[in-house]
Structures are given as C-alpha cells and as structure tokens.
Design a protein around this motif. Sequence first.
Motif, PDB file in Angstrom:
ATOM      1  N   UNK A   1     112.869 136.115  12.471  1.00 51.44           N
ATOM      2  CA  UNK A   1     112.166 135.377  11.264  1.00 51.44           C
ATOM      3  C   UNK A   1     113.396 134.953  10.253  1.00 51.44           C
ATOM      4  N   UNK A   2     114.101 135.821   9.864  1.00 57.66           N
ATOM      5  CA  UNK A   2     115.253 135.542   9.167  1.00 57.66           C
ATOM      6  C   UNK A   2     116.190 134.561   9.422  1.00 57.66           C
ATOM      7  N   UNK A   3     116.352 134.350  10.856  1.00 56.68           N
ATOM      8  CA  UNK A   3     117.134 133.065  11.303  1.00 56.68           C
ATOM      9  C   UNK A   3     116.238 131.742  11.433  1.00 56.68           C
ATOM     10  N   UNK A   4     114.827 131.896  11.395  1.00 60.70           N
ATOM     11  CA  UNK A   4     113.995 130.661  11.145  1.00 60.70           C
ATOM     12  C   UNK A   4     114.299 130.182   9.652  1.00 60.70           C
ATOM     13  N   UNK A   5     114.086 131.107   8.574  1.00 59.07           N
ATOM     14  CA  UNK A   5     114.273 130.815   7.353  1.00 59.07           C
ATOM     15  C   UNK A   5     115.865 129.984   6.983  1.00 59.07           C
ATOM     16  N   UNK A   6     116.799 130.511   7.665  1.00 62.53           N
ATOM     17  CA  UNK A   6     118.113 129.837   7.719  1.00 62.53           C
ATOM     18  C   UNK A   6     118.113 128.414   8.182  1.00 62.53           C
ATOM     19  N   UNK A   7     117.576 128.464   9.356  1.00 61.04           N
ATOM     20  CA  UNK A   7     117.309 127.132  10.022  1.00 61.04           C
ATOM     21  C   UNK A   7     116.633 126.078   8.947  1.00 61.04           C
ATOM     22  N   UNK A   8     115.359 126.454   8.509  1.00 55.74           N
ATOM     23  CA  UNK A   8     114.478 125.624   7.701  1.00 55.74           C
ATOM     24  C   UNK A   8     115.470 125.306   6.456  1.00 55.74           C
ATOM     25  N   UNK A   9     116.155 126.135   6.087  1.00 55.84           N
ATOM     26  CA  UNK A   9     116.897 125.802   4.779  1.00 55.84           C
ATOM     27  C   UNK A   9     118.100 124.754   5.225  1.00 55.84           C
TER      28      UNK A   9
ATOM     29  N   UNK B   1     108.198 118.328   8.656  1.00 60.29           N
ATOM     30  CA  UNK B   1     108.336 118.778   7.358  1.00 60.29           C
ATOM     31  C   UNK B   1     107.998 117.631   6.176  1.00 60.29           C
ATOM     32  N   UNK B   2     106.936 117.994   5.539  1.00 56.96           N
ATOM     33  CA  UNK B   2     106.451 117.079   4.590  1.00 56.96           C
ATOM     34  C   UNK B   2     107.298 117.105   3.132  1.00 56.96           C
ATOM     35  N   UNK B   3     107.513 116.191   2.499  1.00 58.34           N
ATOM     36  CA  UNK B   3     108.521 116.063   1.417  1.00 58.34           C
ATOM     37  C   UNK B   3     107.730 115.732   0.232  1.00 58.34           C
TER      38      UNK B   3
ATOM     39  N   UNK C   1     108.641 121.016   2.931  1.00 56.40           N
ATOM     40  CA  UNK C   1     107.555 121.895   3.391  1.00 56.40           C
ATOM     41  C   UNK C   1     107.679 121.599   4.846  1.00 56.40           C
ATOM     42  N   UNK C   2     108.090 122.888   5.460  1.00 56.97           N
ATOM     43  CA  UNK C   2     107.996 122.818   6.984  1.00 56.97           C
ATOM     44  C   UNK C   2     106.860 123.616   7.413  1.00 56.97           C
ATOM     45  N   UNK C   3     106.429 123.230   8.525  1.00 58.61           N
ATOM     46  CA  UNK C   3     105.065 123.704   8.994  1.00 58.61           C
ATOM     47  C   UNK C   3     105.580 124.457  10.355  1.00 58.61           C
ATOM     48  N   UNK C   4     105.061 125.578  10.861  1.00 59.54           N
ATOM     49  CA  UNK C   4     105.426 126.167  12.094  1.00 59.54           C
ATOM     50  C   UNK C   4     104.097 126.555  12.495  1.00 59.54           C
ATOM     51  N   UNK C   5     103.985 127.114  13.871  1.00 56.26           N
ATOM     52  CA  UNK C   5     102.719 127.547  14.384  1.00 56.26           C
ATOM     53  C   UNK C   5     102.210 128.685  13.555  1.00 56.26           C
ATOM     54  N   UNK C   6     100.751 129.002  13.654  1.00 53.42           N
ATOM     55  CA  UNK C   6     100.410 130.159  12.802  1.00 53.42           C
ATOM     56  C   UNK C   6     100.696 131.496  13.327  1.00 53.42           C
TER      57      UNK C   6
ATOM     58  N   UNK D   1     100.577 131.437   5.017  1.00 53.68           N
ATOM     59  CA  UNK D   1     100.081 131.058   6.482  1.00 53.68           C
ATOM     60  C   UNK D   1      98.562 130.688   5.997  1.00 53.68           C
ATOM     61  N   UNK D   2      97.917 129.822   6.814  1.00 55.20           N
ATOM     62  CA  UNK D   2      96.481 129.830   7.040  1.00 55.20           C
ATOM     63  C   UNK D   2      96.134 129.774   8.631  1.00 55.20           C
ATOM     64  N   UNK D   3      94.789 129.373   8.783  1.00 52.63           N
ATOM     65  CA  UNK D   3      94.302 129.511  10.281  1.00 52.63           C
ATOM     66  C   UNK D   3      95.163 128.550  11.178  1.00 52.63           C
ATOM     67  N   UNK D   4      95.702 127.415  10.520  1.00 54.23           N
ATOM     68  CA  UNK D   4      96.312 126.350  11.470  1.00 54.23           C
ATOM     69  C   UNK D   4      97.946 126.585  11.326  1.00 54.23           C
ATOM     70  N   UNK D   5      98.467 126.785  10.073  1.00 52.32           N
ATOM     71  CA  UNK D   5     100.023 126.869  10.298  1.00 52.32           C
ATOM     72  C   UNK D   5     100.493 128.050   9.539  1.00 52.32           C
ATOM     73  N   UNK D   6     101.977 127.909   9.766  1.00 43.81           N
ATOM     74  CA  UNK D   6     102.580 128.968   8.830  1.00 43.81           C
ATOM     75  C   UNK D   6     103.644 127.785   7.950  1.00 43.81           C
ATOM     76  N   UNK D   7     103.656 128.100   6.788  1.00 47.06           N
ATOM     77  CA  UNK D   7     104.431 127.059   5.742  1.00 47.06           C
ATOM     78  C   UNK D   7     105.533 127.746   5.218  1.00 47.06           C
ATOM     79  N   UNK D   8     106.693 126.770   5.326  1.00 46.20           N
ATOM     80  CA  UNK D   8     107.778 127.508   4.480  1.00 46.20           C
ATOM     81  C   UNK D   8     108.382 126.255   3.577  1.00 46.20           C
ATOM     82  N   UNK D   9     108.087 126.730   2.309  1.00 46.94           N
ATOM     83  CA  UNK D   9     108.709 125.770   1.285  1.00 46.94           C
ATOM     84  C   UNK D   9     110.065 125.808   0.858  1.00 46.94           C
ATOM     85  N   UNK D  10     110.910 125.026   0.818  1.00 47.95           N
ATOM     86  CA  UNK D  10     112.416 125.069   0.340  1.00 47.95           C
ATOM     87  C   UNK D  10     112.729 124.076  -0.759  1.00 47.95           C
ATOM     88  N   UNK D  11     113.290 124.609  -1.946  1.00 48.74           N
ATOM     89  CA  UNK D  11     113.706 123.766  -2.848  1.00 48.74           C
ATOM     90  C   UNK D  11     114.714 124.616  -3.778  1.00 48.74           C
TER      91      UNK D  11
END
Length: 260
Positions: free
Chosen positions: A120-128, A191-193, A203-208, A226-236
């Motif tokens: 999970x932490x590796x995913x966070x680093x990749x998104x950053x 990724x929505x900007x 805002x990167x979206x991953x599978x739920x 997360x919600x029923x559709x996605x996992x969201x990771x916001x970076x800023x």
Amino acid sequence: MRVDDELQMNAYCDGELDPASAIEFERRLADDESLKAQYNRLLALRRTIRSLPQYDVPAGLQARIQLALDADGPAQAVRPAQMGRPRQRSWSFQALAAAAVFGAVITSSVMLTIERYDLREDVARQVVAGHIRSQLAPQPFDVASSDRHTVKPWFTSRLPESPQVPDLAAQGFVLVGGRIDVVGHATPVATIVYKHAKHTVSLTTLPPGQSVSDQAIAGYNVRSWSDAECTYIAVSDISPEDLASFERAFSEGSPAPEIK
C-alpha cells in the motif's frame, strides 16, 4: 535517519519523553519533512499492527501443552536431592510441535499484514511520483478542460472504468483537466487535476477495496478514501486540512453510484 532520532521518535510515540524533550521533538517534527514522513510511517505501521486479528488459543491446545509440561507427573516422588530447587520440566516433541505451529500461524499473519502494508505504501509513493512528474511537465494534465463533460468522456475513451468528475469550483477547487498515470504493474489509472489557488491537486482513482494511509511523502500530503466505485488518492502541497476539505467537497459533489 540517525539511530538517536529513531529512539527518540519511539520514545515520543510511547509517551516516554519528558515535557521539554517532547516539545523539542515536536518542533523538529514541524520543521523537518523527512522526519515527519518517518513519524507518519511509524504511526501507520503501529496502527496496522494494532489492527491485527486477535487469535484465541485453539480448544484443548493449552491443556495439551500443560500436560506435556507436567509429563514427569505430579505423583512422581521428589527425591531428597531435589528438595529446595526448582523442578525441571521436560518438553515433549508434541508440545514443541504444537507451539511451533501456533507460532507459525501468528508469524505468518503478521508478515502478511506487513507485506500488504508495504504494498500500500509503495502505491502511495508511485502516486506521489506521478504528481511530481506532472509538476515538472509543461502542464500537469493530458487533457485541459474545466468542463467535466469533456474530461469524463476523455477518460471513458481510454480506460475500462471512468471516474466521476464533479465540478468543485464553488468549493474552491477548480477542475483543470485529467491525465493517465501508471501505478503498479503498468496499470493505467485516471488522475483528475484540480487547482486550489496556486496549488495543484492530483486525484488518482484506483479499483475499490484498496487503502493508503494519510501521510506526507517528499513534502507532499497524501489523503485517501474509498466509496463503492473507487479508491481515491489525493496528492498536493496544500495543508492536510485543505485536503480534508477537498475530500468532503468531492464526496458531496459526486453522484451516488448507480444500482445495477
């Protein structure tokens, strides 16, 4: 990180520092992004360990181990030479095997949880890393538009699943476009900007069903939900409080998932 920093950090987390040392460590924590990132990772790891399932001893195992410990028999006569010294207990092979199996179950569960935490932490680093690359590019998006009816179809034509793209301008987060990032084993993700004042929010979206701990990496704050559709990771580089406001705005601005 120096060994004394690590020891002081653990002592701080355990509440073992005196008030003056605790205040000095908190000052360093506020000024040192690297130390703060290590501190957040330590807190996340502690939360993970505390969340491990508590295993009950299987029925009869405790009794079998006790019987094995008492294998020399309570009725065995105690020789005079044994008076006044502790009785030596002998472990049977069955008791050792039972203890080994029980220990292996606990160890494997801990190791699996830690492995999942590392992933999970590796995913966070990749998104950053994706966010940082976008900041170094001429523009942080592949499609430039403030119209969600343009950005969402753009994702739909390129990805199996297209995320919701709410308009959050009224809440202070202006949609400016979207891009495709790659996370994990060359998996393309949306990724929505958004822009918040002069700051960019990716805002990167991953599978739920996935999760990433809130933390700071390389000077950027990370927030996930997360919600029923996605996992969201916001970076800023905006504050954690502003990222929390962004999460609330996005969650309230996204329509409820359709019932299929």
